[in-house]
Design a protein around this motif. Structure first.
Motif, PDB file in Angstrom:
ATOM      1  N   ALA A  46       1.315  -1.079  -0.015  1.00  0.00           N
ATOM      2  CA  ALA A  46      -0.254  -0.086   0.202  1.00  0.00           C
ATOM      3  C   ALA A  46       0.835   1.457  -0.164  1.00  0.00           C
ATOM      4  CB  ALA A  46      -1.221   0.067   1.404  1.00  0.00           C
ATOM      5  N   ARG A  83       6.160 -11.687   2.500  1.00  0.00           N
ATOM      6  CA  ARG A  83       4.375 -10.620   2.594  1.00  0.00           C
ATOM      7  C   ARG A  83       3.314 -11.943   3.424  1.00  0.00           C
ATOM      8  NH1 ARG A  83       3.588  -7.055  -2.039  1.00  0.00           N
ATOM      9  NH2 ARG A  83       1.587  -7.061  -2.193  1.00  0.00           N
ATOM     10  N   GLY A  84       2.301 -10.296   3.836  1.00  0.00           N
ATOM     11  CA  GLY A  84       1.222 -11.029   3.736  1.00  0.00           C
ATOM     12  C   GLY A  84      -0.077 -10.460   2.924  1.00  0.00           C
ATOM     13  N   GLY A  92       6.916  -2.073   3.590  1.00  0.00           N
ATOM     14  CA  GLY A  92       6.776  -3.331   4.389  1.00  0.00           C
ATOM     15  C   GLY A  92       7.530  -4.002   3.600  1.00  0.00           C
ATOM     16  N   ALA A  93       6.373  -4.562   3.043  1.00  0.00           N
ATOM     17  CA  ALA A  93       6.349  -5.848   1.671  1.00  0.00           C
ATOM     18  C   ALA A  93       6.845  -5.538   0.399  1.00  0.00           C
ATOM     19  CB  ALA A  93       4.771  -6.388   1.818  1.00  0.00           C
ATOM     20  N   VAL A 104       2.468 -15.657   2.624  1.00  0.00           N
ATOM     21  CA  VAL A 104       1.452 -17.021   3.296  1.00  0.00           C
ATOM     22  C   VAL A 104      -0.116 -16.625   2.875  1.00  0.00           C
ATOM     23  CG1 VAL A 104       3.664 -16.590   5.482  1.00  0.00           C
ATOM     24  CG2 VAL A 104       1.578 -14.981   5.798  1.00  0.00           C
ATOM     25  N   CYS A 152      -5.683  -6.995   5.734  1.00  0.00           N
ATOM     26  CA  CYS A 152      -4.162  -7.487   6.377  1.00  0.00           C
ATOM     27  C   CYS A 152      -4.134  -9.263   7.372  1.00  0.00           C
ATOM     28  CB  CYS A 152      -4.145  -6.774   6.982  1.00  0.00           C
ATOM     29  SG  CYS A 152      -4.639  -6.365   8.956  1.00  0.00           S
ATOM     30  N   THR A 153      -3.938  -9.711   7.058  1.00  0.00           N
ATOM     31  CA  THR A 153      -2.719 -11.275   7.615  1.00  0.00           C
ATOM     32  C   THR A 153      -2.813 -10.849   8.966  1.00  0.00           C
ATOM     33  OG1 THR A 153      -0.700 -11.554   7.086  1.00  0.00           O
ATOM     34  CG2 THR A 153      -2.559 -11.946   5.159  1.00  0.00           C
ATOM     35  N   ASN A 157       0.148  -8.348  10.450  1.00  0.00           N
ATOM     36  CA  ASN A 157       0.026  -7.836  12.187  1.00  0.00           C
ATOM     37  C   ASN A 157       1.044  -8.186  12.750  1.00  0.00           C
ATOM     38  OD1 ASN A 157      -4.106  -7.812  12.820  1.00  0.00           O
ATOM     39  ND2 ASN A 157      -2.683  -6.869  10.610  1.00  0.00           N
ATOM     40  N   ALA A 159       4.764  -8.807  12.281  1.00  0.00           N
ATOM     41  CA  ALA A 159       5.435  -8.023  11.345  1.00  0.00           C
ATOM     42  C   ALA A 159       5.250  -7.108  12.107  1.00  0.00           C
ATOM     43  CB  ALA A 159       5.207  -8.865  10.142  1.00  0.00           C
ATOM     44  N   GLU A 212       9.471  -7.459  11.117  1.00  0.00           N
ATOM     45  CA  GLU A 212       8.877  -6.462  10.092  1.00  0.00           C
ATOM     46  C   GLU A 212       9.268  -7.577   9.509  1.00  0.00           C
ATOM     47  OE1 GLU A 212       9.587  -2.305   8.580  1.00  0.00           O
ATOM     48  OE2 GLU A 212       8.616  -1.151  11.180  1.00  0.00           O
ATOM     49  N   GLY A 213       9.230  -9.007   9.414  1.00  0.00           N
ATOM     50  CA  GLY A 213       9.911 -10.351   8.852  1.00  0.00           C
ATOM     51  C   GLY A 213      11.030 -10.250   8.676  1.00  0.00           C
TER      52      GLY A 213
HETATM   53  C1  LIG Z   1      -6.809   1.476   4.061  1.00  0.00           C
HETATM   54  C2  LIG Z   1      -5.607   0.717   4.953  1.00  0.00           C
HETATM   55  C3  LIG Z   1      -5.819   0.868   6.520  1.00  0.00           C
HETATM   56  C4  LIG Z   1      -4.545   0.695   7.633  1.00  0.00           C
HETATM   57  N1  LIG Z   1      -4.935   0.648   8.686  1.00  0.00           N
HETATM   58  C5  LIG Z   1      -4.129   0.196  10.077  1.00  0.00           C
HETATM   59  C6  LIG Z   1      -4.334   0.680  10.808  1.00  0.00           C
HETATM   60  O1  LIG Z   1      -6.011   1.051  11.721  1.00  0.00           O
HETATM   61  N2  LIG Z   1      -3.558   0.070  12.159  1.00  0.00           N
HETATM   62  C7  LIG Z   1      -2.231  -0.063  11.435  1.00  0.00           C
HETATM   63  O2  LIG Z   1      -0.929  -0.835  12.955  1.00  0.00           O
HETATM   64  N3  LIG Z   1      -2.141  -0.460  10.612  1.00  0.00           N
HETATM   65  C8  LIG Z   1      -2.817  -0.477   9.485  1.00  0.00           C
HETATM   66  N4  LIG Z   1      -2.363  -0.244   7.934  1.00  0.00           N
HETATM   67  C9  LIG Z   1      -1.755  -1.081   7.481  1.00  0.00           C
HETATM   68  C10 LIG Z   1      -1.129  -2.809   7.153  1.00  0.00           C
HETATM   69  O3  LIG Z   1      -2.519  -2.545   6.796  1.00  0.00           O
HETATM   70  C11 LIG Z   1      -1.129  -3.406   8.573  1.00  0.00           C
HETATM   71  O4  LIG Z   1       0.561  -2.836   8.199  1.00  0.00           O
HETATM   72  C12 LIG Z   1      -0.627  -4.788   8.391  1.00  0.00           C
HETATM   73  O5  LIG Z   1      -0.888  -5.379   9.752  1.00  0.00           O
HETATM   74  C13 LIG Z   1      -0.319  -5.239   6.957  1.00  0.00           C
HETATM   75  O6  LIG Z   1      -1.022  -6.456   7.206  1.00  0.00           O
HETATM   76  P1  LIG Z   1      -0.718  -7.413   5.189  1.00  0.00           P
HETATM   77  O7  LIG Z   1      -0.784  -9.137   5.858  1.00  0.00           O
HETATM   78  O8  LIG Z   1      -0.762  -6.837   4.707  1.00  0.00           O
HETATM   79  O9  LIG Z   1       1.682  -7.590   5.652  1.00  0.00           O
HETATM   80  P2  LIG Z   1       2.113  -7.356   4.324  1.00  0.00           P
HETATM   81  O10 LIG Z   1       1.849  -5.856   3.919  1.00  0.00           O
HETATM   82  O11 LIG Z   1       2.042  -8.194   3.477  1.00  0.00           O
HETATM   83  O12 LIG Z   1       3.202  -6.899   5.405  1.00  0.00           O
HETATM   84  C14 LIG Z   1       4.167  -6.132   6.309  1.00  0.00           C
HETATM   85  C15 LIG Z   1       4.744  -6.439   6.898  1.00  0.00           C
HETATM   86  O13 LIG Z   1       4.687  -8.284   6.750  1.00  0.00           O
HETATM   87  C16 LIG Z   1       5.852  -8.671   6.939  1.00  0.00           C
HETATM   88  N5  LIG Z   1       5.387 -10.446   7.095  1.00  0.00           N
HETATM   89  C17 LIG Z   1       4.732 -10.289   6.094  1.00  0.00           C
HETATM   90  N6  LIG Z   1       3.841 -11.847   5.917  1.00  0.00           N
HETATM   91  C18 LIG Z   1       4.866 -12.152   7.526  1.00  0.00           C
HETATM   92  C19 LIG Z   1       5.538 -13.817   7.655  1.00  0.00           C
HETATM   93  N7  LIG Z   1       4.806 -14.577   7.341  1.00  0.00           N
HETATM   94  N8  LIG Z   1       6.606 -13.418   8.522  1.00  0.00           N
HETATM   95  C20 LIG Z   1       6.691 -12.413   8.874  1.00  0.00           C
HETATM   96  N9  LIG Z   1       6.646 -11.497   8.164  1.00  0.00           N
HETATM   97  C21 LIG Z   1       6.070 -10.727   7.827  1.00  0.00           C
HETATM   98  C22 LIG Z   1       6.396  -8.476   5.157  1.00  0.00           C
HETATM   99  O14 LIG Z   1       8.144  -8.589   4.831  1.00  0.00           O
HETATM  100  C23 LIG Z   1       6.219  -6.648   5.477  1.00  0.00           C
HETATM  101  O15 LIG Z   1       7.561  -6.332   6.328  1.00  0.00           O
HETATM  102  C24 LIG Z   1      -3.566   0.250   6.750  1.00  0.00           C
HETATM  103  C25 LIG Z   1      -3.600  -0.435   5.806  1.00  0.00           C
HETATM  104  C26 LIG Z   1      -4.558   0.350   4.626  1.00  0.00           C
HETATM  105  C27 LIG Z   1      -4.236   0.106   3.614  1.00  0.00           C
END
Ligand SMILES: Cc1cc2nc3c(=O)[nH]c(=O)nc-3n(C[C@H](O)[C@H](O)[C@H](O)COP(=O)(O)OP(=O)(O)OC[C@H]3O[C@@H](n4cnc5c(N)ncnc54)[C@H](O)[C@@H]3O)c2cc1C
Lengths: 477, 395
Positions: A46, A83-84, A92-93, A104, A152-153, A157, A159, A212-213
């Motif tokens: 994002a 990546r989640g 981060g991803a 995952v 989001c996964t 969360n 990470a 952060e992974g």
């Molecule tokens: C519209 C919108 C609203 C949001 N609101 C919030 C909010 O209210 N609060 C908040 O905290 N965040 C918010 N976010 C940010 C984001 O959703 C969070 O950071 C979320 O936890 C990311 O999850 P993801 O599954 O998309 O991970 P990704 O974006 O895929 O990865 C995030 C990080 O985690 C690492 N990672 C992923 N999977 C693994 C794994 N299996 N093992 C180890 N590391 C891993 C990746 O390398 C990366 O560094 C928002 C984002 C958007 C787009």
């Protein structure tokens, strides 16, 4: 654009066919993405201003497959980007050309629910909302609620140590996770924590959450679930100035009241969100607080009575209680779609610094000055109870000059957060976005110590290596 | 008698560590030593005390934060908070009765132990309240991590690592906590006569209700005359009236609950917190067991079948305190066998030094976790200066 990525390792690119053939042997059909088109779907998250198409994308279905892929990458010196769902706002991803993405998302099952112990064990690719959905029938829920919770996964969360609007009462991810299964860089599977409330030895779980992974790939998690309150009611409080709203927040906490949520929006944010969600937000105020309380009707009446009294002492202009489940849903829809709604009117970058709440009025004023100084506009939505700001700097992505200015304005805002005693990121993580600002918050010795701890898990900088730590100074031990 | 160094500032602290490093002199790290008999007997040549690093550095009641130098007496921090109607949410233990120690426990020592009282189940552990630390690492460098704001994910979370590291990773100079308001009113529901399994089921029913139980303990026969099951609720006065009535109804299947308030209720929760029931007889070893509540009663029954114990439960059954004969291995094998397969684990809280030198005081770790643990130790304290061997041999 200002953020550098390391130059791809040519020797890895040259071995692409060999690497892909090796990975293909370890994954079931559909588990390996290699075509240019399909890989492009993973080129960013994002934080869309930056994109890098990865070498290949692995989507394992089990911990064992994940371990096999990690071992292969380790033995061949291939970098890995976990990546989640790719909703990170910090980049981060975002992959790199010479790295394999390990996603995952196919591991998304619920493994075990224990209502008596108030725990659930899940595969890490399950969505945040998916966890709550799995226990909703018994009126339970998983507390941390990022606005992106539909997508989001739990892996992401964990990470990022993600938060949400209701964290004031229930805490963030780190306060709600009890255990993880993690694959380390060389393919070893480790169990950290479990289903008890604390674990022996050093708090490795606390270290992994928010890493952060960079320490390993999380494939399973045990998290706490909570019984939902009997009822919840958000109330809108409109103020003429953000000073008044800020003072009201301090007075509420000072009176011993910890609402479940206290969310702040300034006028630009109110207008954007109201146009999108039709939540009934007052449009004639400069600052809006959404304060939510929980309990039985009588309990909520009582607590709200005290809050309203305090708000009145601070010159509240409008007070509007949700009168129905529909109104409640609309109020939260408006807040939780703040980023999406903003995206409909302009491109934006979302900042995430935290400040001591006592500095709120001053910081809001200075943010306004900073952004105006670059000729841009800003909308502010944030978690008022804990000082976690989300200034949305609005710009036009097709105008390189504006994009550059937005990035600069964002950096200035984060420097300001650190200057007043706060931090660069409250819940979104450092990623690439704030990587080069780490020196603002930390001294060399602080970062060196963090990198030495990181090095225990990944001496060769293979795991998500372009992130968190400035590229110009890196150590492992 | 070992030499004691008592630095009065962070820079003196860093200098003392640097000096010890140059001399390759292992240090026993302590606050005021109230927990000195907890852990494996340390192998140190000198003592580094934080006793003179004292004083509150930050208190912003409206921001729910307090910071203090690590040697500040816990009592001083608690008094400053109480003055503003606030508290440390995790209910820090007072180990002195159990360990037979005296003096004023310090906030640094509280963090190093990361042991939390009854409110752990609702408000989190010490590590959840801790939001910032400053410490000197084994290189003599002054490190900061976390900070004074309660939402902070900037960089690796070394704050969590410091909590519960028993002084083996660094010497803290300052700690910062988030805090909570003291509840306006507290009430405790009391059930009588339940066996362990039924009691844990009752506690789970309470904790799984919407009525926000903040303390959940069970005192079996042998602790109290008849088994007593306790559930605490906290909040605004009218809410307590309402929730206690609702909980009473909910708990009907487990018997008729009495309501306890005021000083006697506070006293019983203090005793639960400090394991006061097991202080006497003093010649018994005391263990602290963490396990998922649903597995607790069966594990205790297994342990009982081979060991003469007294025990009670906190954390809704998730924490079991056990007193066992302080002879042989102090019950280590029986307790750890009883926990096998539950994912639970045991820590030896009190035993004579000879026993602590020979049995695993802290739960042995799996091989991969031990590798990581050694790595973490080396990354923070490469020369093994701080409390060598206190947690694990070689750490
Ligand atoms: C519209 C919108 C609203 C949001 N609101 C919030 C909010 O209210 N609060 C908040 O905290 N965040 C918010 N976010 C940010 C984001 O959703 C969070 O950071 C979320 O936890 C990311 O999850 P993801 O599954 O998309 O991970 P990704 O974006 O895929 O990865 C995030 C990080 O985690 C690492 N990672 C992923 N999977 C693994 C794994 N299996 N093992 C180890 N590391 C891993 C990746 O390398 C990366 O560094 C928002 C984002 C958007 C787009």
């Amino acid at each position: 654009m200002g953020i550098a990525f390391p130059a791809p390792d040519e020797s890895i690119l040259a071995r692409r066919d060999f690497i892909i053939a090796g990975l293909a042997r370890l994954l079931p059909p559909g588990g390996l993405v290699t075509s240019e088109d399909e890989r492009r779907a993973f080129e960013t998250d994002a934080f869309t201003a930056y994109r890098r198409v990865p070498l290949a994308v692995c989507l394992p279905s089990t911990t064992e497959q994940t371990a096999a892929v990690m071992r292969f990458c380790y033995e061949n010196g291939v970098k890995v980007v976990p990546r989640g769902a790719g909703t990170s706002l910090a980049g981060g991803a975002i992959p790199q050309e010479d790295a394999v993405v390990i996603g995952v998302s196919k591991m998304n099952r619920v493994l075990d629910v224990n209502f008596g112990d108030r725990t659930i064990r899940v595969e890490a690719g399950i969505t945040n909302l998916g966890i709550s959905a799995a226990v909703m029938d018994e009126s339970f829920f998983y507390a941390p609620d990022p606005s992106s919770q539909l997508a989001c996964t739990i892996a992401g969360n964990i990470a990022m140590n993600s938060g949400g609007a209701h964290c004031l009462k229930y805490g963030v991810t780190t306060n709600n996770v009890l255990g993880v299964k993690m694959v380390t860089v060389d393919g070893t599977v480790v169990e950290i924590g479990g289903d008890a409330l604390d674990a022996p030895g050093y708090d490795l779980l606390g270290l992994v959450v928010g890493s952060e992974g960079q320490l390993g790939i999380v494939t399973e998690a045990t998290v706490r679930i909570l019984r939902a309150a009997e009822g919840a009611r958000p109330v809108l409080f409109g103020f003429d100035t953000s000073e008044q709203a800020g003072a009201a927040v301090a007075a509420i906490i000072g009176a011993g009241i910890i609402p479940v949520a206290m969310e702040f929006m300034d006028k630009p944010a109110i207008e954007i969100c109201e146009a999108f969600a039709h939540a009934g937000y007052p449009l004639d105020v400069e600052a809006l607080l959404i304060i939510e309380v929980e309990g039985s009707d009588a309990e909520m009446d009582f607590t709200l009575g005290r809050i309203v009294e305090i708000a009145k002492r601070h010159g509240v202009k409008t007070v509007k209680e949700s009168k129905s489940a529909m109104e409640t849903a609309a109020i939260w829809k408006g807040r939780k779609s703040a980023f999406g709604a903003t995206g409909r009117v302009a491109d934006y970058i979302c900042m995430d610094g935290t400040i001591p709440t006592g500095r709120l009025p001053e910081v809001l004023r200075r943010i306004d000055e900073i952004v105006k100084g670059y000729g841009l506009r800003v909308a502010n939505v944030f978690h008022a109870g804990d000082g976690n700001l989300h200034p949305l700097v609005l710009y036009n992505v097709n105008d390189p000059d504006e994009a550059h200015k937005a990035e600069e304005a964002g950096n200035d805002i984060l420097r300001l957060c650190v200057e007043v005693g706060g931090c660069l990121t409250g819940e979104h993580g450092v990623g690439v976005e704030k990587r080069d600002l780490m020196n603002v918050q930390f001294d060399r010795v602080d970062l060196d110590q963090q990198m030495r701890v990181r090095g225990v898990f990944d001496r060769g900088w293979l795991l998500n290596p372009a992130k968190v730590f400035p590229l110009d100074h890196r150590i492992t031990a | 008698m070992t030499a004691v160094s008592e630095p009065t500032s962070e820079s003196e602290l860093a200098a003392a560590v640097a000096e010890a490093r140059a001399a390759r002199m292992p240090l026993s790290v302590e606050g005021r030593g109230t927990k000195a008999t907890l852990g494996r007997p340390a192998q140190a040549a000198a003592t580094l005390s934080t006793a003179k690093l004292s004083g509150i550095t930050l208190h912003e009641p409206a921001e729910l934060v307090i910071g203090a130098k690590s040697g500040t007496p816990l009592a001083e921090v608690e008094a400053a908070l109480a003055d503003k109607g606030q508290m440390l949410a995790f209910e820090p233990l007072d180990y002195r009765p159990l360990l037979g120690s005296s003096g004023a426990p310090t906030v640094g020592g509280v963090v190093a132990g990361n042991l939390s009282g009854p409110r752990r189940i609702s408000a989190g552990a010490c590590r959840d309240s801790l939001i910032g630390v400053r410490f000197v690492n084994g290189r003599g460098e002054m490190i900061k991590n976390g900070g004074r704001v309660m939402k902070n994910v900037t960089g690796l979370d070394l704050v969590k690592l410091m909590a519960g590291s028993w002084g083996t990773l660094g010497v803290m100079s300052e700690v910062i906590f988030k805090v909570l308001p003291v509840p306006e009113r507290t009430a405790t529901l009391v059930l009588h006569g339940l066996d362990d399994a039924r009691a844990v089921a009752a506690l789970s029913a309470g904790l799984g209700s919407p009525f926000e139980v903040t303390g959940a303990a069970h005192l079996p026969a042998g602790i109290d005359r008849i088994p007593t099951t306790l559930m605490r609720i906290e909040g605004f006065a009218p809410s307590i009236t309402y929730r206690s009535a609702q909980l009473k109804t909910l708990l009907k299947p487990f018997g008729s609950a009495d309501l306890l308030e005021g000083a006697s209720a506070a006293e019983v929760w203090r005793k639960v917190r400090d394991a006061a029931f097991l202080v006497e007889p003093r010649d018994r070893a005391v263990w602290r067991v963490s396990v998922a509540p649903s597995k607790a009663a069966a594990a205790v029954a297994r342990i009982r079948s081979t060991l003469d114990i007294r025990h009670f439960y906190d954390w809704g059954g998730g924490l079991v305190w056990i007193a066992a004969p302080a002879s042989g291995d102090a019950g280590s094998a029986a307790i750890r066998e009883g926990l096998a397969g539950t994912g639970g684990y045991a820590t030896l809280m009190r035993a004579p030094a000879e026993i602590r030198a020979t049995v695993d005081v802290f739960q042995p770790l799996s091989a991969p976790l031990m590798t990581i643990t050694s790595g973490i130790k080396a990354s923070l304290d490469p020369d093994r200066l701080f409390n060598p061997g206190r947690m694990y041999a070689g750490i």
